[in-house]
Enzyme design. Structure first.
Site, PDB file in Angstrom:
ATOM      1  N   LYS A  82       0.863  -1.177   0.000  1.00  0.00           N
ATOM      2  CA  LYS A  82       0.000   0.000   0.000  1.00  0.00           C
ATOM      3  C   LYS A  82       0.902   1.231   0.000  1.00  0.00           C
ATOM      4  O   LYS A  82       2.017   1.192   0.524  1.00  0.00           O
ATOM      5  CB  LYS A  82      -0.885   0.031   1.245  1.00  0.00           C
ATOM      6  N   GLY A 181     -20.606   6.584   4.762  1.00  0.00           N
ATOM      7  CA  GLY A 181     -19.618   6.940   3.750  1.00  0.00           C
ATOM      8  C   GLY A 181     -20.159   6.634   2.367  1.00  0.00           C
ATOM      9  O   GLY A 181     -20.247   5.459   1.979  1.00  0.00           O
ATOM     10  N   VAL A 182     -20.541   7.668   1.633  1.00  0.00           N
ATOM     11  CA  VAL A 182     -21.144   7.456   0.317  1.00  0.00           C
ATOM     12  C   VAL A 182     -20.260   8.035  -0.789  1.00  0.00           C
ATOM     13  O   VAL A 182     -20.698   8.823  -1.624  1.00  0.00           O
ATOM     14  CB  VAL A 182     -22.585   8.011   0.241  1.00  0.00           C
ATOM     15  N   VAL A 185     -17.600   3.835  -3.649  1.00  0.00           N
ATOM     16  CA  VAL A 185     -17.992   2.489  -3.222  1.00  0.00           C
ATOM     17  C   VAL A 185     -19.333   2.526  -2.501  1.00  0.00           C
ATOM     18  O   VAL A 185     -20.224   1.717  -2.764  1.00  0.00           O
ATOM     19  CB  VAL A 185     -16.908   1.852  -2.322  1.00  0.00           C
TER      20      VAL A 185
END
Length: 356
Positions: A82, A181-182, A185
Site C-alpha cells: 500500500k 460513507g457514500v 464504493v
C-alpha cells in the site's frame, strides 16, 4: 510514535518501506510492502492529509498488511502493499503523479499500484506514463477502469451471506441498512441494496456527497453522523475510513450484523473482535469483504475478463460462510478466523518455496 519504524515493521512483519520525496512537485509518499510470498505486492495509493508523519506511517503499515490477507484469502497470487501520499487534492498535478510513478517503477515490479481513497483513474493515467506497474487504468488504455463498483459488489455479496447467518435467508428485502460513507464504493453499494429491496440509510461528513446520493437515489434517508449508532438497524455498513468499531460504538450498537467496505474497521482487532462476539454481533472481516476491487484490478495482470472477475467476486459469499463456521468451531472471533485461513495459505506456499 512510541516505537521506531523498524520496530513497527518487525512487529507487523513487513519486508520493506520506501520513503519518497520530490521538492519540485511537493510529493511526500510512503510505500509499504508487507509480504511477497504469493507474488508481487498489489495495493492502492491513498491521498490523505495526515496530521503527522507518524500517522501516515502507521496507516501505510496497517493497510499493506491488510492487503496481504486480502490477496491470500481471495486466492490471488499476489502479495500485500500500500502507498500513502501526504496532502490533499490541491497537491495533485501531472508532475506529482509522474514523479510518483518513477518511484514505483524503481521497485522493479515488487510493488504494483492502483487507485484508492482520494485518487482516481485519471491519476493512474499519469502514473502509467512512467511505469507499467500500475492497475486500475482506463479501459481505453487496456485497464478495467474504476474498481469501486466491483468493491461494492463484493461487499453486497458478503453482506447477503451474513444476512443468511443472522436472519436465516440471504434476502435483504426490508432489512434496514446504514451505509456510512457514500463515496464511489458507498454509492455503488447503495444501488445494489435498493435493487435488492433494502431500506437504506446513509451518512457522510461530506455534504456534497450526501446531496449527490439523495439526488441519485430518492429512497434513501440521511442520518447525521453523531446519530449513527442510535439508529435501530439490521446491518451497519462502514464504507468510509477505518476504526469506527471501538468501545463506544460497540456499546451503542443495535445491529446484529456489521458488513462494510472500509479498511481496518476494528480499532483494535484483539479487543473489539471478541467484544462483538460477546454482544452477539456478526462481523464480516473487512479484508475479505472489500476484496472485489483488488480481484478486479489484479485481473488486468493476466488478460482482463469481466465474467471471470465477477465469478471470483461471488466466491466471497462462500468464504464468508466458511469464516463463520471456523469462528464457531475454534471459538475465535471472525477477524481471527479469517486471518487463520489467510495465514494457512501463506505458510503452505512459503513451505513449498523453501523446498525448491
Amino acid at each position: 510514535m512510541s516505537q521506531s519504524v523498524f520496530n513497527q515493521m518487525q512487529q507487523m512483519e513487513h519486508e520493506q518501506m520506501v520513503f519518497c520525496h520530490d521538492k519540485h512537485s511537493g510529493l511526500n509518499a510512503i510505500i509499504a510492502i508487507h509480504n511477497t510470498t504469493l507474488g508481487p505486492a498489489l495495493g492502492g495509493t491513498r491521498l490523505w492529509n495526515y496530521n503527522t508523519h507518524d500517522e501516515a506511517i502507521i496507516d501505510a503499515l496497517r493497510l499493506s498488511r491488510g492487503m496481504t490477507y486480502k490477496a491470500a484469502i481471495s486466492g490471488l497470487n499476489l502479495g500485500g502493499g500500500k502507498a500513502v501520499i501526504i496532502g490533499d487534492a490541491s497537491i495533485k498535478s501531472e508532475a506529482l503523479w509522474r514523479r510518483y510513478g518513477k518511484f514505483v517503477n524503481s521497485l522493479n515490479g515488487k510493488y504494483i499500484t492502483a487507485e484508492d481513497v482520494n485518487t482516481s483513474t485519471p491519476d493512474m493515467e499519469f502514473v502509467a506514463l512512467e511505469t507499467d506497474f500500475v492497475t486500475g487504468v482506463p479501459e481505453y488504455m487496456g485497464g478495467s477502469g474504476d474498481p469501486s463498483p466491483f468493491t461494492a459488489y463484493g461487499v453486497f455479496v458478503g453482506m447477503k451471506a451474513a444476512a443468511k447467518k443472522a436472519f436465516g435467508n440471504d434476502s435483504l428485502t426490508g432489512k434496514k441498512v446504514l451505509v456510512q460513507g457514500v463515496g464511489q464504493v458507498g454509492q455503488a453499494l447503495t444501488g445494489y441494496l435498493i435493487e435488492d429491496g433494502a431500506i437504506v440509510y446513509v451518512s457522510d461528513i461530506n455534504a456534497a456527497r450526501l446531496k449527490q446520493t439523495t439526488e441519485k437515489f430518492d429512497r434513501v434517508t440521511v442520518v447525521e453522523s453523531d446519530k449513527i449508532f442510535a439508529l435501530d438497524m439490521d446491518i451497519y455498513a462502514p464504507c468510509a475510513l477505518g476504526a469506527t468499531i471501538d468501545n463506544d460504538s460497540i456499546a451503542a450498537m443495535k445491529c446484529p450484523v456489521i458488513a462494510g467496505a472500509a479498511n481496518n474497521q476494528l480499532s483494535d482487532e484483539n479487543i473489539h473482535g471478541p467484544m462483538l462476539i460477546e454482544k452477539g454481533i456478526i462481523y464480516v472481516p473487512d479484508f475479505l469483504l472489500n476484496a472485489g476491487g483488488v480481484i478486479n484490478v489484479s485481473a488486468e495482470l493476466e488478460g482482463y475478463n469481466r465474467d471471470r472477475v465477477m465469478a471470483n467476486i461471488e466466491k466471497i459469499y462462500g468464504r464468508t460462510l466458511e469464516i463463520f463456521d471456523l469462528s464457531e468451531k475454534e471459538k475465535v472471533h471472525t477477524q481471527q478466523a479469517a486471518m487463520k485461513i489467510a495465514e494457512k495459505r501463506l505458510q503452505s506456499i512459503a513451505n513449498v518455496k523453501a523446498r525448491l
